[in-house]
Design a protein around this motif. Sequence first.
Motif, PDB file in Angstrom:
ATOM      1  N   THR A   1      -2.614  -0.167   7.301  1.00 17.30           N
ATOM      2  CA  THR A   1      -2.414   0.307   5.889  1.00 17.30           C
ATOM      3  C   THR A   1      -2.736   1.726   5.677  1.00 17.30           C
ATOM      4  O   THR A   1      -2.013   2.316   4.753  1.00 17.30           O
ATOM      5  CB  THR A   1      -3.570  -0.683   5.158  1.00 17.30           C
ATOM      6  OG1 THR A   1      -3.034  -1.913   5.409  1.00 17.30           O
ATOM      7  CG2 THR A   1      -3.724  -0.332   3.880  1.00 17.30           C
TER       8      THR A   1
ATOM      9  N   ILE B   1      -0.106   4.386   3.762  1.00 16.38           N
ATOM     10  CA  ILE B   1      -0.650   5.274   2.273  1.00 16.38           C
ATOM     11  C   ILE B   1      -0.694   6.480   2.655  1.00 16.38           C
ATOM     12  O   ILE B   1       0.128   7.177   1.817  1.00 16.38           O
ATOM     13  CB  ILE B   1      -2.230   4.740   2.264  1.00 16.38           C
ATOM     14  CG1 ILE B   1      -2.437   3.452   1.614  1.00 16.38           C
ATOM     15  CG2 ILE B   1      -2.662   5.911   0.937  1.00 16.38           C
ATOM     16  CD1 ILE B   1      -4.015   2.870   1.634  1.00 16.38           C
ATOM     17  N   ARG B   2      -0.699   6.993   3.734  1.00 17.33           N
ATOM     18  CA  ARG B   2      -0.371   8.479   3.899  1.00 17.33           C
ATOM     19  C   ARG B   2       0.901   8.961   4.162  1.00 17.33           C
ATOM     20  O   ARG B   2       1.242  10.021   3.701  1.00 17.33           O
ATOM     21  CB  ARG B   2      -1.022   8.936   5.163  1.00 17.33           C
ATOM     22  CG  ARG B   2      -0.887  10.372   5.745  1.00 17.33           C
ATOM     23  CD  ARG B   2      -1.968  11.137   4.705  1.00 17.33           C
ATOM     24  NE  ARG B   2      -3.247  10.839   5.097  1.00 17.33           N
ATOM     25  CZ  ARG B   2      -4.361  11.280   5.652  1.00 17.33           C
ATOM     26  NH1 ARG B   2      -3.768  12.109   6.642  1.00 17.33           N
ATOM     27  NH2 ARG B   2      -5.644  10.859   5.685  1.00 17.33           N
TER      28      ARG B   2
ATOM     29  N   ARG C   1       1.288   3.607  -3.276  1.00 18.93           N
ATOM     30  CA  ARG C   1       0.811   5.097  -3.306  1.00 18.93           C
ATOM     31  C   ARG C   1       1.864   6.007  -3.544  1.00 18.93           C
ATOM     32  O   ARG C   1       1.831   7.170  -4.360  1.00 18.93           O
ATOM     33  CB  ARG C   1       0.270   5.396  -1.975  1.00 18.93           C
ATOM     34  CG  ARG C   1      -0.328   6.878  -1.787  1.00 18.93           C
ATOM     35  CD  ARG C   1      -1.246   7.351  -2.771  1.00 18.93           C
ATOM     36  NE  ARG C   1      -2.550   6.496  -2.623  1.00 18.93           N
ATOM     37  CZ  ARG C   1      -3.536   6.958  -1.964  1.00 18.93           C
ATOM     38  NH1 ARG C   1      -3.487   7.996  -1.186  1.00 18.93           N
ATOM     39  NH2 ARG C   1      -4.574   6.201  -1.946  1.00 18.93           N
TER      40      ARG C   1
ATOM     41  N   HIS D   1       2.191   8.750   0.429  1.00 16.38           N
ATOM     42  CA  HIS D   1       1.881  10.044  -0.306  1.00 16.38           C
ATOM     43  C   HIS D   1       2.616  11.315  -0.015  1.00 16.38           C
ATOM     44  O   HIS D   1       2.812  12.215  -0.492  1.00 16.38           O
ATOM     45  CB  HIS D   1       0.058  10.270   0.275  1.00 16.38           C
ATOM     46  CG  HIS D   1      -0.557  11.156  -1.041  1.00 16.38           C
ATOM     47  ND1 HIS D   1      -1.748  10.939  -1.571  1.00 16.38           N
ATOM     48  CD2 HIS D   1      -0.277  12.380  -1.522  1.00 16.38           C
ATOM     49  CE1 HIS D   1      -2.111  11.830  -2.311  1.00 16.38           C
ATOM     50  NE2 HIS D   1      -1.249  12.811  -2.241  1.00 16.38           N
TER      51      HIS D   1
ATOM     52  N   SER E   1       0.665  -1.358   0.049  1.00 14.33           N
ATOM     53  CA  SER E   1      -0.097  -0.101   0.008  1.00 14.33           C
ATOM     54  C   SER E   1       0.774   1.333  -0.054  1.00 14.33           C
ATOM     55  O   SER E   1       0.519   2.396  -0.876  1.00 14.33           O
ATOM     56  CB  SER E   1      -0.980  -0.293   1.276  1.00 14.33           C
ATOM     57  OG  SER E   1      -1.585  -0.944   1.168  1.00 14.33           O
ATOM     58  N   GLY E   2       1.916   1.325   0.711  1.00 20.35           N
ATOM     59  CA  GLY E   2       2.732   2.445   0.829  1.00 20.35           C
ATOM     60  C   GLY E   2       3.572   2.840  -0.220  1.00 20.35           C
ATOM     61  O   GLY E   2       3.452   3.865  -0.851  1.00 20.35           O
TER      62      GLY E   2
ATOM     63  N   TYR F   1      -4.138  -2.778  -8.702  1.00 16.38           N
ATOM     64  CA  TYR F   1      -3.115  -2.172  -8.280  1.00 16.38           C
ATOM     65  C   TYR F   1      -2.130  -2.090  -9.436  1.00 16.38           C
ATOM     66  O   TYR F   1      -1.428  -0.963  -9.705  1.00 16.38           O
ATOM     67  CB  TYR F   1      -2.400  -2.964  -7.449  1.00 16.38           C
ATOM     68  CG  TYR F   1      -2.849  -2.635  -5.993  1.00 16.38           C
ATOM     69  CD1 TYR F   1      -1.644  -2.054  -4.970  1.00 16.38           C
ATOM     70  CD2 TYR F   1      -4.078  -2.559  -5.544  1.00 16.38           C
ATOM     71  CE1 TYR F   1      -2.116  -1.463  -3.807  1.00 16.38           C
ATOM     72  CE2 TYR F   1      -4.448  -2.204  -4.229  1.00 16.38           C
ATOM     73  CZ  TYR F   1      -3.287  -1.745  -3.304  1.00 16.38           C
ATOM     74  OH  TYR F   1      -3.683  -1.254  -2.135  1.00 16.38           O
TER      75      TYR F   1
ATOM     76  N   ARG G   1       2.679   6.096  -7.386  1.00 17.50           N
ATOM     77  CA  ARG G   1       1.725   6.758  -8.306  1.00 17.50           C
ATOM     78  C   ARG G   1       1.491   8.124  -8.096  1.00 17.50           C
ATOM     79  O   ARG G   1       1.441   8.754  -9.104  1.00 17.50           O
ATOM     80  CB  ARG G   1       0.440   6.008  -7.775  1.00 17.50           C
ATOM     81  CG  ARG G   1       0.052   4.532  -8.417  1.00 17.50           C
ATOM     82  CD  ARG G   1      -1.357   4.085  -8.063  1.00 17.50           C
ATOM     83  NE  ARG G   1      -2.447   5.100  -8.307  1.00 17.50           N
ATOM     84  CZ  ARG G   1      -3.611   4.863  -7.636  1.00 17.50           C
ATOM     85  NH1 ARG G   1      -3.894   4.285  -6.866  1.00 17.50           N
ATOM     86  NH2 ARG G   1      -4.571   5.585  -8.182  1.00 17.50           N
ATOM     87  N   ILE G   2       1.572   8.639  -6.880  1.00 25.15           N
ATOM     88  CA  ILE G   2       1.724  10.041  -6.646  1.00 25.15           C
ATOM     89  C   ILE G   2       2.886  10.846  -7.556  1.00 25.15           C
ATOM     90  O   ILE G   2       3.042  11.720  -8.090  1.00 25.15           O
ATOM     91  CB  ILE G   2       1.605  10.430  -5.337  1.00 25.15           C
ATOM     92  CG1 ILE G   2       0.208   9.778  -4.764  1.00 25.15           C
ATOM     93  CG2 ILE G   2       1.649  11.966  -5.146  1.00 25.15           C
ATOM     94  CD1 ILE G   2      -1.164  10.427  -5.404  1.00 25.15           C
TER      95      ILE G   2
END
Length: 452
Positions: free
Chosen positions: A311, A315-316, A18, A319, A14-15, A99, A21-22
Amino acid sequence: MSFDYDLFVIGGGSGGVRAARIAAGTHGAKVALAEEFRMGGTCVIRGCVPKKLMVYASSYPGMVAEAQAYGWDANIGGFDWSAFRDKLEAELTRLEAAYRSGLSNAGVTVFDSRAVLVDAHMVKLADGKTISAKHILVATGGTPFVPDIPGSELAITSNEIFNVEALPKRVLIVGGGYIASEFACILNGLGCEVAQFYRGAQILRGFDDEARGHVAEAMRDNGVNIHCGTDVMRLEKAEDGIRAVATDGSEKVFDAVLYATGRIPNSKGLGLEDLGVKLGRGGQIEVDDYSQTAVPSIFAVGDVTDRINLTPVAIREGHAFADTIFGGQRRCVDHSLFASAIFTQPEMGTIGMTEEAARAQEPIEVYATAFRPMQSAFAGAPDRVLMKLIVSQENRKILGCHIVAPGAGEMIQLVGIAMTMGATKEQFDATIAVHPTMSEELVTMRSPVRTG
């Protein structure tokens, strides 16, 4: 110096996903990502998602029993584990493809390979290929920990439980954390005979004492055989299963033994220490508020840093890293307040401080109520829910909220919004209740049950 990529991410959980992608899709960076197993990481492939689907599956016998109490001529047959497992695998494959699609659409290059660090700007893939990057992000997550006891090779972990050929009729779960307790409830609901060993005095250590006691009592009432103050000394092969020899002198044979005694950062063998990246005693990568390690070009997010192993936090963090390094926005993650849910039966939702921690910090008021909810009371079930607020005497802010009830995870998410905004007890009191609901108790408790 010229690099092959602006960012290379090790780990497709997840991390890491993200962050990739960002960095690529939003900020235009040239990004590559390596994942040695399946895209999606622990949460999607062997954690939150399959576990929650098993929670749903395990809840239906209780629903049928309740339906009968409400007058329905309802019955439930046997559980087809193989059919559920096949459908579960298809769902995980769909999510993994999503994903991959997200990464592809963002322009991220994906390598289905293990990657290790060679130096501060270079990684090496399993086939020997080396790739350079201006920045490297380690997002390799965590892995289950199994103590080194005689016969430990006979045990399985939460990684393997989703793929067993058949559900064990008799299962021992070793551990007292949320993963152990969740699987104890899941397998009990699916019809397994479940024993849970935990060496501590009460399961769910670190959570509010009153709330975890409430959960443990409900689990026992539902048929989970919890043994606190008990650990496994050794495991042995037996004719009809696995014999567990316990510290309390007991010996019992089980069809499966599932160890859920914690997870450790997945940082071994990545070449980190050779480069000067500092690791903690538990193997966690030490980072600053912006997820940067002692080596300026190397960063880490998620469970491998052992900050908050959830999770949404990973993710945070991913990002915030991407925004900081590639978006010109210096952002860090506030780990001081976060809501979480434990999907035992009943669920527990929690945010903020436990009563014990808050009392040690400052004078508090405790508002709490335990009651039989309308739905189960009508059915004649003994189920009880708990609603609890911890309030600062000084500024009246809600310091903690703990809910044990069906749907507690959904409720605590909304409480989290109010607490993140700094809500006070008087603002809760000023909120008109929604009746009849369980959650209305959160805004109708007027007198504290304890102060101190």
